[in-house]
Design a protein around this motif. Sequence first.
Motif, PDB file in Angstrom:
ATOM      1  N   THR A 133      30.958  52.975  25.740  1.00  0.00           N
ATOM      2  CA  THR A 133      30.380  53.046  24.394  1.00  0.00           C
ATOM      3  C   THR A 133      30.230  54.521  24.062  1.00  0.00           C
ATOM      4  O   THR A 133      30.716  55.390  24.782  1.00  0.00           O
ATOM      5  CB  THR A 133      29.016  52.335  24.333  1.00  0.00           C
ATOM      6  OG1 THR A 133      28.140  52.934  25.303  1.00  0.00           O
ATOM      7  CG2 THR A 133      29.149  50.853  24.611  1.00  0.00           C
ATOM      8  N   GLN A 203      33.225  45.672  17.226  1.00  0.00           N
ATOM      9  CA  GLN A 203      32.927  46.236  18.540  1.00  0.00           C
ATOM     10  C   GLN A 203      33.279  47.716  18.598  1.00  0.00           C
ATOM     11  O   GLN A 203      32.664  48.475  19.337  1.00  0.00           O
ATOM     12  CB  GLN A 203      33.709  45.478  19.617  1.00  0.00           C
ATOM     13  CG  GLN A 203      33.292  44.023  19.786  1.00  0.00           C
ATOM     14  CD  GLN A 203      34.240  43.282  20.702  1.00  0.00           C
ATOM     15  OE1 GLN A 203      35.331  42.896  20.302  1.00  0.00           O
ATOM     16  NE2 GLN A 203      33.827  43.087  21.945  1.00  0.00           N
ATOM     17  N   HIS A 227      27.315  51.581  19.429  1.00  0.00           N
ATOM     18  CA  HIS A 227      28.697  51.279  19.089  1.00  0.00           C
ATOM     19  C   HIS A 227      29.656  52.207  19.840  1.00  0.00           C
ATOM     20  O   HIS A 227      29.296  53.322  20.223  1.00  0.00           O
ATOM     21  CB  HIS A 227      28.937  51.467  17.576  1.00  0.00           C
ATOM     22  CG  HIS A 227      28.270  50.431  16.730  1.00  0.00           C
ATOM     23  ND1 HIS A 227      26.977  50.561  16.280  1.00  0.00           N
ATOM     24  CD2 HIS A 227      28.729  49.252  16.248  1.00  0.00           C
ATOM     25  CE1 HIS A 227      26.658  49.502  15.551  1.00  0.00           C
ATOM     26  NE2 HIS A 227      27.712  48.694  15.509  1.00  0.00           N
TER      27      HIS A 227
END
Length: 283
Positions: A133, A203, A227
């Motif tokens: 991430t 995503q 995110h």
Amino acid sequence: MLELFSKLITKAVKQVASDIYFRPQAQEIMVGFLTPNGYVTQPSLRLEIGQALIRFLKYEAHLDLAENRRPQAGQWTYTYQVHHLHLRISTVGDFMLAETMVIRIIYPLVQIAGPLQHNTAVQIFGKRMRHSTGLWVIGGAMGAGKSTSLAYLIQHFLADQVVLSIEDPVEITQPAVLQLQVNDQADMTYAQLFKLSLRHHPQVIVIGEIRDAQTAAQVVEAALCGHLILTTIHALGLNEIVQRFLNLGVDIGDLNQVLTGLAFQVRQRQNFEFSYQFLKKKT
């Protein structure tokens, strides 16, 4: 005019040109290609022929034929053999009101991904990014191929994830990605589209390029929320990428929290170099 342009674009594609330039002179239109080997001069066109070709291209790109002074930008999808080339067409008049034109050729990813597929550093970067991430940034000079690398990484390492991109403009079409294009006249700015993107719960969020302080701040904020954010930025080296964000007003503490991977690439003539740095431990 179509036959003349077909011959010109065929020559450009054979030389893997990224741009075609039309520059007016007193009695002719100078033509040139920007290729991996640098700027390559082509045979000039007679003034009246060159002007007619420019008008033809403006028509195909849905530009105002009567306007030859103010900047205009449009696009045209041209079929070359079995592929579709996306042409970004830009015009503006010089101080003598002579109209110049530049055509950016956007090739299908399959045609230009060769150096990326065989680059070990790119593969390592993509595999690490896939299970991460935070904020991942590719830096480089204009024309270094940052957008191509971004598209390649998405297609080869994030194909099984929900990906939304915001671009200005969309350069490489990717059917598996929800691609949004900035349109300031329709109030579809980076800021507005970024807010919309969060409601779609992707995503992965891709920002084509960091250009201003507002976009930089929003990207960091989204990364702070967990995110996976991918983007590009103009920079002169791997170590300069962080400074570019600081120059845009991003807080150093927030930046240190979200920055996960940095890459810098150089494309000069036939040489392609890709370096990277991971700022977080692998989880």
